[in-house]
Design a protein around this motif. Structure first.
Motif, PDB file in Angstrom:
ATOM      1  N   GLU A 119      27.038  -1.034  -7.157  1.00 56.52           N
ATOM      2  CA  GLU A 119      26.158  -2.147  -7.476  1.00 56.52           C
ATOM      3  C   GLU A 119      24.693  -1.745  -7.327  1.00 56.52           C
ATOM      4  OE1 GLU A 119      24.591  -6.136  -8.095  1.00 56.52           O
ATOM      5  OE2 GLU A 119      26.069  -4.763  -8.935  1.00 56.52           O
ATOM      6  N   GLU A 120      24.290  -1.280  -6.157  1.00 56.14           N
ATOM      7  CA  GLU A 120      22.902  -0.897  -5.933  1.00 56.14           C
ATOM      8  C   GLU A 120      22.812   0.563  -5.485  1.00 56.14           C
ATOM      9  OE1 GLU A 120      20.621  -4.745  -4.208  1.00 56.14           O
ATOM     10  OE2 GLU A 120      22.410  -4.139  -3.114  1.00 56.14           O
ATOM     11  N   ALA A 121      21.763   1.245  -5.923  1.00 58.07           N
ATOM     12  CA  ALA A 121      21.452   2.605  -5.461  1.00 58.07           C
ATOM     13  C   ALA A 121      19.980   2.821  -5.777  1.00 58.07           C
ATOM     14  CB  ALA A 121      22.320   3.640  -6.160  1.00 58.07           C
ATOM     15  N   TYR A 122      19.120   2.542  -4.810  1.00 52.29           N
ATOM     16  CA  TYR A 122      17.690   2.524  -5.079  1.00 52.29           C
ATOM     17  C   TYR A 122      16.902   3.113  -3.909  1.00 52.29           C
ATOM     18  CZ  TYR A 122      17.643  -1.539  -1.984  1.00 52.29           C
ATOM     19  OH  TYR A 122      17.791  -2.362  -0.900  1.00 52.29           O
ATOM     20  N   LEU A 123      15.695   3.571  -4.208  1.00 49.38           N
ATOM     21  CA  LEU A 123      14.737   4.045  -3.223  1.00 49.38           C
ATOM     22  C   LEU A 123      13.377   3.421  -3.521  1.00 49.38           C
ATOM     23  CD1 LEU A 123      15.489   7.876  -2.873  1.00 49.38           C
ATOM     24  CD2 LEU A 123      15.769   6.123  -1.095  1.00 49.38           C
ATOM     25  N   GLY A 124      12.586   3.234  -2.469  1.00 43.79           N
ATOM     26  CA  GLY A 124      11.260   2.672  -2.666  1.00 43.79           C
ATOM     27  C   GLY A 124      10.281   3.178  -1.631  1.00 43.79           C
ATOM     28  N   TRP A 125       8.992   3.037  -1.946  1.00 41.37           N
ATOM     29  CA  TRP A 125       7.910   3.428  -1.036  1.00 41.37           C
ATOM     30  C   TRP A 125       6.862   2.337  -0.988  1.00 41.37           C
ATOM     31  CZ3 TRP A 125       2.643   4.395  -2.176  1.00 41.37           C
ATOM     32  CH2 TRP A 125       1.890   4.917  -1.109  1.00 41.37           C
TER      33      TRP A 125
END
Length: 445
Positions: A119-125
């Motif tokens: 469903e989800e697979a994300y990275l953020g800064w």
């Protein structure tokens, strides 16, 4: 081919909202929140019944249908500021969904759908205080599979989840649009691929640049770019959204979906209390430019909560209007405020060629129990050889937080169409009142 219809739509204002979400179980915490890792679980199961159906097939028997839907979303999320500048966050989750029984009353699921997928697979800064002119976390960049929501009604999520019974292309019945069931619950919310840049935080002048690529066949795997600009104050915000349609996958194109490539959408929107304590207002006016011409949609919502009265009653009114060829785009799932139960989910398209008036009354006997009643009037603007989906609907529902982790949401609704399948409508058998019920159990940890 009859006009297809869609999942619960139009998440506009959270006046009577109940949105169970994963709370998270803390697995790891270092340096007093500097690095945190959470395990998350969100699950739901629903029992549904309808005394009438909307299968759109004269060869199928009219009458009642019973079905069930369920899902479980499970994964990890975390954040750390133990880097040279700013903080990094991310998440990974899987989701399992299914439908059982007769399939839903609107012929989108057959009752035999099952699927487990990422469903989800994300990275953020986030920038923390690295750029003082933009404020704390004034730069927020993320990418991957994630839920993306823009204020207003153009982009809520990618929650439309048809099953094996959804065959919008003439002669095609190969299950190519199947997304694993749980159509009503609609928990598959993440877009397949995204890149989102937010600038300026959430107060004052701020905005975003967004790229989305849906992997949802029911959305013709649409790809769009979007930009927003907002000005937010303590009494509300005013903003604008621009959406540009970049591409669709031809294999999954039906109806007017091919026009999404090259489509432009412009909107002006606002929300807040306008300085009136306990009031809530929201509006959006949008225009679509497509090859076939210009289309328009708008809504206005006004509500008030009597905070000093027993049970704190909330009353609100909403007016919505969609022109004949309006494309609903990514108007979302089971969140915030509905456009109705039977009308939106099963009985026909109410997101084009439609004018809707609805009224909400909500009370809170306790902080764990909310009682709601909603009434809708759907008026189709023009027939022009199409089916007529004009109708009225009344829904009664409650949200009862049994424990901190379990909530029950029963509902009963009454839907009365003006037409039936024999004279230009979509309800099988007759235009008599349909009694609809559902009971949903939500679990979150």
């Amino acid at each position: 081919m009859r006009t297809p219809h869609y999942a619960p739509l139009l998440s506009l204002v959270a006046l009577c909202a109940f949105e169970p979400q994963a709370q998270g179980y803390e697995l790891y915490n270092e340096n007093d929140g500097g690095t945190v890792l959470n395990a998350e679980l969100w699950a739901g199961f629903g029992w549904f019944g309808s005394s009438e159906n909307y299968l759109g097939d004269p060869q199928r028997e009219p009458g009642s249908m019973r079905w069930q839907e369920g899902f479980a979303k499970y994964g990890l999320s975390g954040t750390t500021d133990q880097i040279a500048a700013g903080s990094i966050y991310g998440g990974f989750s899987m989701i399992s969904t299914g439908s059982w029984g007769d399939g839903d009353a609107g012929a989108l699921t057959a009752g035999n759908e099952r699927e487990t997928a990422v469903e989800e697979a994300y990275l953020g800064w986030k920038s923390a205080d690295l750029i003082p002119a933009l404020g704390t976390d004034g730069v927020d960049f993320s990418f991957g599979r994630q839920i993306v929501t823009v204020d207003g009604f153009l982009i809520t999520d990618d929650g439309f989840a048809p099953g094996n019974a959804f065959n919008p292309i003439e002669g095609v019945a190969d299950g190519r649009f199947n997304r694993g069931g749980a159509f009503y619950l609609g928990p598959r919310l993440a877009f397949g691929n995204t890149a989102v840049l937010k600038l300026g935080g959430t107060q004052g002048l701020h905005g975003s640049l967004i790229w989305l690529k849906s992997d949802n066949p029911g959305q013709s795997k649409t790809e769009v770019a979007a930009a927003t600009v907002d000005y937010t104050t303590p009494i509300g915000s005013i903003g604008s959204t621009y959406v540009r349609g970049l591409d669709v996958e031809e294999r999954y194109v039906f109806g007017d979906r091919g026009e999404r490539k090259g489509m432009d959408i412009y909107s002006i929107r606002g929300q807040g209390n306008a300085g009136i304590e306990n009031a809530d207002f929201a509006f959006e006016v949008a225009r679509q430019e497509k090859r076939s011409g210009s289309q328009r949609a708008m809504f206005f919502d006004a509500g008030y909560t009597f905070a000093d009265v027993k049970w704190q009653p909330t009353v609100s009114y909403r007016y919505t209007r969609y022109s004949e060829g309006w494309d609903f785009l990514f108007q979302g799932g089971f969140r915030k405020r509905y456009q109705g139960e039977v009308a939106v989910n099963y009985a026909g398209s109410v997101t084009s060629n439609m004018q809707i008036n609805d009224v909400l009354l909500s009370v809170m006997p306790t902080d764990k129990l909310t009682l709601n009643a909603m009434a809708f009037d759907y008026h189709q603007l023009s027939r022009r050889g199409e089916q007529d989906f004009s109708a009225r609907e009344v829904d009664f529902f409650l949200d009862w937080m049994v424990t901190d982790n379990i909530t029950l949401s029963p509902l009963v609704g009454f839907y009365k169409p003006e037409k039936w399948l024999g004279n230009g409508g979509n309800q099988s058998g007759s235009a008599s009142t349909n009694t609809y019920f559902q009971l949903i159990a939500w679990v979150s940890f």
